[in-house]
Design a protein around this motif. Structure first.
Motif, PDB file in Angstrom:
ATOM      1  N   GLY A  49       0.819  -1.206   0.000  1.00 42.52           N
ATOM      2  CA  GLY A  49       0.000   0.000   0.000  1.00 42.52           C
ATOM      3  C   GLY A  49       0.852   1.254   0.000  1.00 42.52           C
ATOM      4  N   GLY A  50       1.962   1.223   0.768  1.00 43.15           N
ATOM      5  CA  GLY A  50       2.881   2.356   0.778  1.00 43.15           C
ATOM      6  C   GLY A  50       3.535   2.578  -0.573  1.00 43.15           C
ATOM      7  N   LEU A  51       3.867   1.471  -1.249  1.00 44.09           N
ATOM      8  CA  LEU A  51       4.474   1.571  -2.579  1.00 44.09           C
ATOM      9  C   LEU A  51       3.487   2.187  -3.573  1.00 44.09           C
ATOM     10  CD1 LEU A  51       6.778   0.932  -4.570  1.00 44.09           C
ATOM     11  CD2 LEU A  51       5.706  -1.305  -4.925  1.00 44.09           C
ATOM     12  N   THR A  52       2.232   1.756  -3.515  1.00 42.02           N
ATOM     13  CA  THR A  52       1.217   2.314  -4.414  1.00 42.02           C
ATOM     14  C   THR A  52       1.041   3.805  -4.167  1.00 42.02           C
ATOM     15  OG1 THR A  52       0.050   0.197  -4.440  1.00 42.02           O
ATOM     16  CG2 THR A  52      -1.164   2.117  -5.197  1.00 42.02           C
ATOM     17  N   ALA A  53       1.052   4.211  -2.887  1.00 40.13           N
ATOM     18  CA  ALA A  53       0.915   5.626  -2.552  1.00 40.13           C
ATOM     19  C   ALA A  53       2.090   6.429  -3.096  1.00 40.13           C
ATOM     20  CB  ALA A  53       0.803   5.792  -1.035  1.00 40.13           C
ATOM     21  N   ALA A  54       3.321   5.919  -2.902  1.00 39.05           N
ATOM     22  CA  ALA A  54       4.512   6.616  -3.396  1.00 39.05           C
ATOM     23  C   ALA A  54       4.507   6.691  -4.921  1.00 39.05           C
ATOM     24  CB  ALA A  54       5.770   5.911  -2.903  1.00 39.05           C
ATOM     25  N   LEU A  55       4.112   5.605  -5.557  1.00 40.05           N
ATOM     26  CA  LEU A  55       4.062   5.582  -7.019  1.00 40.05           C
ATOM     27  C   LEU A  55       3.020   6.568  -7.538  1.00 40.05           C
ATOM     28  CD1 LEU A  55       5.094   4.243  -9.595  1.00 40.05           C
ATOM     29  CD2 LEU A  55       3.365   2.468  -9.296  1.00 40.05           C
ATOM     30  N   SER A  56       1.866   6.621  -6.880  1.00 41.25           N
ATOM     31  CA  SER A  56       0.817   7.549  -7.286  1.00 41.25           C
ATOM     32  C   SER A  56       1.296   8.991  -7.172  1.00 41.25           C
ATOM     33  CB  SER A  56      -0.426   7.333  -6.425  1.00 41.25           C
ATOM     34  OG  SER A  56      -1.430   8.260  -6.741  1.00 41.25           O
ATOM     35  N   GLU A  57       1.962   9.321  -6.068  1.00 43.16           N
ATOM     36  CA  GLU A  57       2.483  10.671  -5.881  1.00 43.16           C
ATOM     37  C   GLU A  57       3.505  11.024  -6.957  1.00 43.16           C
ATOM     38  OE1 GLU A  57       4.057  10.721  -1.981  1.00 43.16           O
ATOM     39  OE2 GLU A  57       2.109  10.837  -0.974  1.00 43.16           O
ATOM     40  N   SER A  58       4.359  10.071  -7.287  1.00 40.94           N
ATOM     41  CA  SER A  58       5.395  10.317  -8.289  1.00 40.94           C
ATOM     42  C   SER A  58       4.787  10.553  -9.667  1.00 40.94           C
ATOM     43  CB  SER A  58       6.363   9.132  -8.335  1.00 40.94           C
ATOM     44  OG  SER A  58       7.393   9.354  -9.278  1.00 40.94           O
ATOM     45  N   LEU A  59       3.798   9.748 -10.030  1.00 42.69           N
ATOM     46  CA  LEU A  59       3.177   9.881 -11.350  1.00 42.69           C
ATOM     47  C   LEU A  59       2.339  11.148 -11.459  1.00 42.69           C
ATOM     48  CD1 LEU A  59       2.080   6.177 -11.989  1.00 42.69           C
ATOM     49  CD2 LEU A  59       4.049   7.371 -12.951  1.00 42.69           C
ATOM     50  N   GLN A  60       1.858  11.664 -10.328  1.00 38.96           N
ATOM     51  CA  GLN A  60       1.027  12.861 -10.347  1.00 38.96           C
ATOM     52  C   GLN A  60       1.839  14.150 -10.239  1.00 38.96           C
ATOM     53  OE1 GLN A  60      -1.957  12.462  -7.293  1.00 38.96           O
ATOM     54  NE2 GLN A  60      -2.913  10.680  -8.253  1.00 38.96           N
ATOM     55  N   SER A  61       3.144  14.013 -10.056  1.00 39.11           N
ATOM     56  CA  SER A  61       3.982  15.205  -9.868  1.00 39.11           C
ATOM     57  C   SER A  61       5.170  15.224 -10.828  1.00 39.11           C
ATOM     58  CB  SER A  61       4.480  15.263  -8.420  1.00 39.11           C
ATOM     59  OG  SER A  61       3.425  15.113  -7.505  1.00 39.11           O
ATOM     60  N   PRO A  62       4.972  14.991 -12.122  1.00 38.09           N
ATOM     61  CA  PRO A  62       6.116  14.962 -13.046  1.00 38.09           C
ATOM     62  C   PRO A  62       6.811  16.314 -13.171  1.00 38.09           C
ATOM     63  CG  PRO A  62       4.049  14.940 -14.271  1.00 38.09           C
ATOM     64  CD  PRO A  62       3.695  14.775 -12.829  1.00 38.09           C
TER      65      PRO A  62
END
Length: 611
Positions: free
Chosen positions: A219-232
């Motif tokens: 779940g933490g990985l999904t959250a970090a990945l989501s943040e990264s993809l939303q902040s290019p």
């Protein structure tokens, strides 16, 4: 297993397929647990008689032989041989039907759970989303429910087949023991089955703990990945690529370590049971031979023991699945069991459209025991346009957020025409309010569909009329497909100003008596701002409007200015009055937090849903 039982209530919708699956599983179990050993015990001795002059047949063998002996040897041989494929055919058909129907039922259960989870998320207050990362919630909704799907679909059929197979084979062993008392010694090694159960329980506890850790990390990985993809943009602007890559690798390595532990415990169960079973089987042979067991008895014993140990091994694998599923259930129930702090009234009062005033009566509010609003007491007459100004964290956004019941006051109450907002349904309160945030969200779909959010049953003519009022009609027609243009994820295909005007068009279309504007012109260029300023001037007419403002151009349309500082309203009046009489407001003007020129860069306004 107990934790899963409440979710099987969803089986009511598929009770007949589930019942058919259960019956098919029972047929499979009998064909496996008793049919195969019966072939070894009954059929083979008839086909391959011993070297004795008169082979000794037991009661069932004699019954079958006497009924079929008149057919002749060749026909008897053919019929008996057909027993073998017939048994496996019954086993195959019933096994397939059981697996399909139970999986179908299990998937329907998980589908219903996933819908329940999504419905719950839609009802939870804004405060829940402030304390939980969207990526982790997404992992709970998708990944954890998918693990639950695997558990229910993968284990449900075996939960019926394997215990029934075990009971069938045990029943056949009792039959053998009753036919031949010497076999009582041979079935004593079945006491090794409880040892297998101990192994399963021991490994299962360790597996459950690791699975819980693994899913939390996931779940933490999904959250970090989501943040990264939303902040290019931010990642590239600050050269954070290597930092993000290193962080991602660390998270992946941790997940790999836990995943390997899960695999290690999971794969240890089957060989452990096989070792214990082989010891028990060897003991059965030894004790059986010592007791005078003959080949015919051994064949039946071998088949029955094999069919007894195989379900134990598969039940061990099921236990591991439920251990993993238990961790997912815990993460899912975190959402399902979350209390809605904004309770609906037991006997709601009908809330008519605002006609008189909105009143704050000694309202105080705190985030996590941190006071944000203190003893706010004022009345806002219908149709008044109120600007909310003050330094960041002063309480402006919280003040506005209390009106649509995104939060409830800790103390005091808010009323519309004398009716406490908590006495009305939340949907009725929000039906009277249109919100234009500083960073409006656009949903996947066309431009027309995004404007129509303001009124879902609006006609194309109404949508276009709202767009014209928001000065959006011209740029929409300039798109490749006009109003049918897809906006893309989060509306990234449009500029900030275009997204803002679509949000304003929504507000026009909703035509609500209460309006909340969070610095609605801050994302616009000077030309767009001038057009939208005209649109806003038209939009606020006849509406009670709250404007969270940092720019003078926005405040010019306000009838009244409320100055916030440290959760209190320290000044209340018109712009002209406060400019000369209130030191806080005057200081804000002098520091250019409120600029009287549209070219001055604005300090970002607070979000409508965040302070």
């Amino acid at each position: 297993m107990k934790r899963f039982l409440p979710y099987y209530q969803h089986l009511r919708a598929v009770k007949w397929p589930f019942a058919a699956g259960v019956i098919s599983g029972l047929i499979y179990a009998v064909a496996s647990g008793a049919g195969i050993p019966l072939m070894s015990k009954i059929v083979f001795p008839i086909l391959f008689p011993s070297k004795k002059d008169k082979p000794e047949l037991d009661g069932l063998q004699t019954f079958i032989h006497d009924r079929l002996s008149d057919l002749g040897h060749d026909k008897l041989l053919l019929i008996i041989c057909l027993w073998i494929p017939l048994t496996f055919l019954i086993r195959a058909i019933s096994g397939y039907a059981n697996a399909y129907l139970i999986n179908y039922s299990g998937l329907r259960v998980v589908e219903a759970i996933r819908v329940d989870l999504f419905v719950k998320l839609q009802t939870l207050p804004i405060s829940f989303f402030k304390k939980n990362k969207s990526g982790d919630l997404l992992a709970r909704l998708m990944s954890d429910t998918d693990i639950l799907r695997q558990v229910i679909a993968g284990a449900s059929s075996d939960l019926i087949k394997q215990p029934a197979t075990l009971l069938s084979s045990m029943g056949f062993l009792v039959y053998l023991a009753w036919q031949n008392h010497s076999l009582f010694a041979a079935i004593i090694p079945l006491i090794s089955i409880p040892i297998c159960v101990l192994v399963i329980r021991s490994v299962g506890k360790k597996l459950a703990a690791r699975a819980k850790q693994l899913q939390k990390k996931g779940g933490g990985l999904t959250a970090a990945l989501s943040e990264s993809l939303q902040s290019p943009l931010e990642i590239r602007a600050y050269n954070l690529q290597q930092r993000q890559i290193a962080n991602f690798r660390l998270r992946i390595a941790e997940i790999l370590r836990l995943a390997l532990k899960v695999v290690r415990y999971k794969q240890a169960i089957s060989p452990s049971i096989e070792v214990v079973a082989s010891i028990g089987f060897a003991a059965a042979i030894y004790m059986g031979v010592k007791a005078g067991m003959v080949l015919e008895d051994f064949l039946g014993l071998f088949g029955a023991l094999f069919m007894a140990y195989e379900p134990v091994k598969k039940l061990g694998m099921i236990h591991t699945l439920f251990s993993q599923g238990g961790a997912s259930i815990e993460r899912i129930e975190y959402i399902l069991n979350e209390d809605d702090t904004l309770n609906e009234p037991e006997t709601p009062i009908t809330l008519p459209p605002l006609r008189k005033a909105i009143r704050f009566e000694n309202v105080s509010f705190a985030y996590l025991d941190e006071p944000v609003l203190r003893e706010v007491d004022l009345e806002i007459p219908f149709g008044q346009v109120v600007a909310l100004v003050g330094p960041s964290g002063a309480g402006k956004s919280t003040f506005a957020n209390l009106v649509p019941r995104f939060y409830d006051p800790g103390l005091g109450r808010i009323t519309i025409d004398g009716i406490d907002l908590r006495s009305a349904l939340k949907k009725d309160v929000r039906a009277q309010i249109a919100v234009v945030p500083q960073m409006p969200a656009l949903f996947t779909g066309t431009i027309a569909e995004n404007i129509r959010i303001g009124k879902l049953d609006a006609t194309d003519e109404e949508v276009q009329a709202a767009a014209r009022k928001a000065h959006a009609h011209e740029f929409i027609l300039a798109q490749d497909k006009g109003y049918d243009t897809e906006v893309g994820e989060r509306g990234e295909s449009l500029s900030g100003g275009q997204r803002q005007r679509i949000a304003i068009a929504r507000a026009f279309l909703k035509n609500a008596p209460i309006l909340i504007l969070d610095e609605a012109t801050s994302a616009l260029d000077s030309e767009s701002e001038a057009m939208v300023q005209q649109a806003l001037t038209e939009l606020v007419k006849g509406r009670t409007t709250f404007i969270i403002a940092h720019r003078f151009s926005t405040i010019t349309i306000a009838d009244r200015v409320l100055v916030f500082n440290k959760g209190r309203i320290v000044a209340d009046g018109s712009h002209a009055e406060l400019r000369d009489t209130d030191p806080t407001y005057g200081a804000m003007l002098r520091s250019q937090m409120l600029s009287d020129t549209s070219t001055t860069e604005a300090i970002p306004a607070e979000s409508v849903v965040q302070e």
